[in-house]
Design a protein around this motif. Sequence first.
Motif, short mmCIF file in Angstrom:
data_model
loop_
_atom_site.label_atom_id
_atom_site.label_comp_id
_atom_site.label_asym_id
_atom_site.label_seq_id
_atom_site.Cartn_x
_atom_site.Cartn_y
_atom_site.Cartn_z
N GLU A 100 0.90 -1.24 -0.01
CA GLU A 100 0.11 0.05 0.01
C GLU A 100 0.95 1.49 0.12
O GLU A 100 0.36 2.28 -0.15
N LEU A 101 2.16 1.02 0.37
CA LEU A 101 3.13 2.35 0.43
C LEU A 101 2.93 3.39 -0.68
O LEU A 101 2.68 4.61 -0.47
N PRO A 102 3.34 2.87 -2.15
CA PRO A 102 3.17 3.75 -3.04
C PRO A 102 1.48 4.62 -3.53
O PRO A 102 1.64 5.80 -3.65
N LEU A 103 0.67 3.78 -2.67
CA LEU A 103 -0.76 4.49 -2.73
C LEU A 103 -0.74 5.60 -1.64
O LEU A 103 -1.51 6.64 -1.90
N LYS A 104 -0.26 5.21 -0.54
CA LYS A 104 -0.49 5.99 0.81
C LYS A 104 0.42 7.34 0.27
O LYS A 104 -0.13 8.55 0.56
N VAL A 105 1.58 7.15 -0.25
CA VAL A 105 2.25 8.48 -0.78
C VAL A 105 1.57 9.31 -1.62
O VAL A 105 2.14 10.48 -1.73
N ARG A 106 0.91 8.58 -2.45
CA ARG A 106 -0.14 9.61 -3.28
C ARG A 106 -1.19 10.18 -2.88
O ARG A 106 -2.16 10.55 -3.50
N GLY A 107 -1.48 9.66 -1.52
CA GLY A 107 -2.48 10.29 -0.78
C GLY A 107 -4.09 9.62 -1.22
O GLY A 107 -5.15 10.37 -1.22
N VAL A 108 -3.98 8.49 -1.80
CA VAL A 108 -5.31 7.78 -2.26
C VAL A 108 -5.93 7.46 -0.99
O VAL A 108 -5.81 7.29 0.06
N MET B 2 -6.05 15.40 5.78
CA MET B 2 -5.63 14.10 6.33
C MET B 2 -4.35 13.52 6.50
O MET B 2 -3.69 13.11 7.41
N VAL B 3 -3.76 13.84 5.25
CA VAL B 3 -2.30 13.68 4.96
C VAL B 3 -1.39 14.00 5.86
O VAL B 3 -0.63 13.77 6.61
N PHE B 4 -1.84 15.49 6.15
CA PHE B 4 -0.84 16.39 6.94
C PHE B 4 -0.98 15.79 8.63
O PHE B 4 0.05 15.40 9.04
N GLU B 204 14.79 2.69 4.42
CA GLU B 204 13.22 2.91 4.42
C GLU B 204 13.22 4.24 3.84
O GLU B 204 12.05 4.24 3.10
N LEU B 205 13.72 5.17 4.01
CA LEU B 205 13.60 6.69 3.21
C LEU B 205 13.87 6.39 1.80
O LEU B 205 13.40 7.07 0.92
N GLU B 206 14.79 5.70 1.42
CA GLU B 206 15.20 5.17 0.20
C GLU B 206 14.11 4.70 -0.57
O GLU B 206 13.48 5.09 -1.64
N ILE B 207 13.44 3.48 0.06
CA ILE B 207 12.24 2.89 -0.61
C ILE B 207 11.13 4.05 -0.66
O ILE B 207 10.59 3.93 -1.58
N LEU B 208 10.90 4.70 0.22
CA LEU B 208 9.83 5.89 0.11
C LEU B 208 9.98 6.74 -1.16
O LEU B 208 9.15 7.14 -1.86
N ARG B 209 11.42 7.00 -1.38
CA ARG B 209 11.89 8.06 -2.65
C ARG B 209 11.59 7.10 -3.85
O ARG B 209 10.82 7.69 -4.55
N PHE B 210 11.72 5.66 -3.83
CA PHE B 210 11.51 4.97 -5.20
C PHE B 210 10.00 5.09 -5.36
O PHE B 210 9.83 4.80 -6.48
N VAL B 211 9.24 4.75 -4.25
CA VAL B 211 7.81 4.76 -4.67
C VAL B 211 7.00 6.12 -4.70
O VAL B 211 5.97 5.85 -5.14
N GLY B 212 7.80 6.86 -4.70
CA GLY B 212 7.22 8.31 -5.25
C GLY B 212 6.83 9.28 -4.55
O GLY B 212 6.06 10.28 -4.25
N ALA B 213 7.42 9.15 -3.09
CA ALA B 213 7.01 10.17 -1.93
C ALA B 213 7.86 11.30 -2.31
O ALA B 213 9.11 11.31 -2.75
N SER B 214 7.06 12.42 -2.30
CA SER B 214 7.69 13.76 -2.16
C SER B 214 8.76 13.81 -1.15
O SER B 214 8.92 13.54 0.12
N ARG B 215 9.58 14.84 -1.28
CA ARG B 215 10.54 15.30 -0.18
C ARG B 215 9.91 15.71 1.09
O ARG B 215 10.19 15.44 2.04
N ALA B 216 8.96 16.67 0.66
CA ALA B 216 7.82 17.20 1.86
C ALA B 216 7.26 15.71 2.79
O ALA B 216 7.41 15.80 4.04
N TYR B 217 7.01 14.80 1.90
CA TYR B 217 6.40 13.55 2.67
C TYR B 217 7.47 13.05 3.53
O TYR B 217 7.22 12.51 4.55
N ILE B 218 8.85 12.89 2.93
CA ILE B 218 9.69 12.21 3.83
C ILE B 218 10.04 13.03 4.98
O ILE B 218 10.39 12.60 6.05
N GLN B 219 10.25 14.37 4.68
CA GLN B 219 10.83 15.25 5.50
C GLN B 219 10.05 15.70 6.94
O GLN B 219 10.47 15.88 7.92
#
Lengths: 226, 290
Positions: A100-108, B2-4, B204-219
Motif C-alpha cells: 500500500e506504500l506507493p498509494l499512501k504517498v500519493r494520498g489515495v 488528512m495526509v498532514f 526505508e527513506l530510500e524506498i519511500l523515494r523510490f515509490v514516489g514520496a515527495s521530499r516534503a512527505y519524507i521530511q
Amino acid sequence: MISISRLSFSFGKQLALKDINFSMRQGEFVFLCGPSGAGKTTFMRILHGALAVQRGKVDVAGYNMNTLSENRKHFLRRDVSVVYQDFKILPDQNVFANVELPLKVRGVARHIIDKRVRAVLRSLQLDKKAQTLCEELSGGEQQRVAVARAVVVKPKLLLADEPTGNLDRDLAMRMMDIFQQFHKFGTSIMIATHNQEILERMPCARIVTLENGVMHEERLMHGVTP
Amino acid sequence: MMVFFRLFFQGIRDLFRVPWSLCMTLAAITLVCFLGGAFLLVLHNFNLQIEARHGNVQFQIFWNTQADKEEVQKTWAGLSAMEGVVNVRTFTPDQALDVLGESFQKNIDLDWMKGRSPLPPTAILDCQVPDAEQTKWAQSTLSTLKALPHVEKVSFNPLQVDLLTSWVGFTKMAFWPVIVFLLLVVALVVGNTIKLALLTRREELEILRFVGASRAYIQFPLLVGGLFQGVMGSALALGLLGLAFHFIKDLLNIPPLWITISFLPSMHCLTMLGLLGAVGMLSSLVALRN
C-alpha cells in the motif's frame, strides 16, 4: 515513452554504459538481456532517476532526466514503477503495508487502497500472507511483494530488474502472465532478464541486449528487426 | 489535511521505533532545559526582590540620646525633601523600644523601660538610587546625613548600591549568552538524533523515494519529530523544575530574609516550550539539509 541518445555512464574510471541510443514507444514490451555486469541495472537506475545522467540525453515518460531536479523526481516515480533485484521492501512491515506504500504517498483514499491492494495480492497469490511480516517471507515471496508494490499504482512504465530471479518455473510464468495483463491495459514494460524461457513466453516482445555497457543488438522475437 | 495529520502523528510514532535513542535525547534535552529553567528561575526571583525594593537603598540615622527632642523632630521634617528620598520612617526612643520588643516576638517584656528608653532617636530613609553616578550620590548623601545636628551615626551598606549596579550589569551581560549556549546544546542534541534516525532509516527513506514520496512527505515527519523532542524535553524540564520548586519554595522564607521563591510566570513557560520546539524543528531541518 523512453528516448535516449548517446548515453554514457561510468563509475569512476570504469565505463558502465557506452554511447547508448535507444527508444521505446508507449505500450511496448521490452526485454533487456545481457550477462551479469553488462550494465542492465545501471541502465534501469538511470531510467528511474536513481543515478544522474552523466553524458547524453535521456527522456522518460515525458520527463527530461538531464534537467529533472531532485525535488521533482517524485513526479517521475509516480509514473514509472520499478522492481529492483534486491526487492527494496520494508522487512519489519507486513505485506499489506509494503504494497500500500506507493498509494499512501500519493494520498489515495483508504477504501481505494484496500480494494486495489487486495486485488493485486490475490493475483500474485499473496492474499493469505497479507498480514505476514516481510522478513518472514521466502525470497520468492519477497520478490512478489516487490512486484505487487510496483504494479498496484498502475504505472505508465514498469521497469523490472530480474523479477523472476528467485521464483520457481511456475511462479515465474505466473509473474509473466501478470506483466502481460498490465501490458494489455497499456502499461509499457521493460524487464531485465537472462531467463530464456520467459523470453519465449512473450513472442511479441522486443529484445535489447546489453554487453559490456554497449547496446549492440535489437530485435523482435521470431527474428523480426524493427 | 488528512495526509498532514497522518504525517504529523507518524513523525511522533516513528520516534518510538527507537525508544532508547528517544529516551537519551529527551533526557539530554530535559537536563539542559532544567539547567536553563533553573537559571531563569534564579534571575526571575532576583528581579522580583529588586522590584519589591524598587531598587532602593536604606540609610539608618541614629541621633545622640541626649539630643533635644524638638530639634530632632525639626530635622526629621526636612528629611523627606532630600534628593532621592522616597520614604522616611522615624522612631522616638520609646517607639524604637516597641519595635525592639516586637522583634523579640513578645518573649521579653520591655514595657517597664517606657519613658526611660536607652535607645536613640532613629530615622530610616528609603532612597531611590539615581541611574547615573550612583556611588557619588551615595557618598554625598552619607556626608549630608552625617552633618545633620546631633547625628551620632549613619548606617549605610555601600554594597547595596554596588550589588544593584552589578546585578543589573550581570543580567544584561549573562542572560543572552547563557540562553544562546543552552539553545545551541539542545539544537546539537536534537540535530544528532535526527541524523541518527536518518542513518538507521536510510533504507526505508530510500524506498519511500523510490515509490514516489515527495521530499516534503519524507521530511515532514522528521521535522515533527524534532519539534516533539524539543517540546517534550522542555515540558519534562518544566515538570522537574516544578517538582524542585515545590521543595525549595520556602527555603528562604525564614528570618531575617522572609523571601518566598516564586515559580516562572506562565508566559516564560510557554516561551520556553515554543522556543525549544522551534529549535528542535530548526535543528532537524539543518540535519536534513546536510
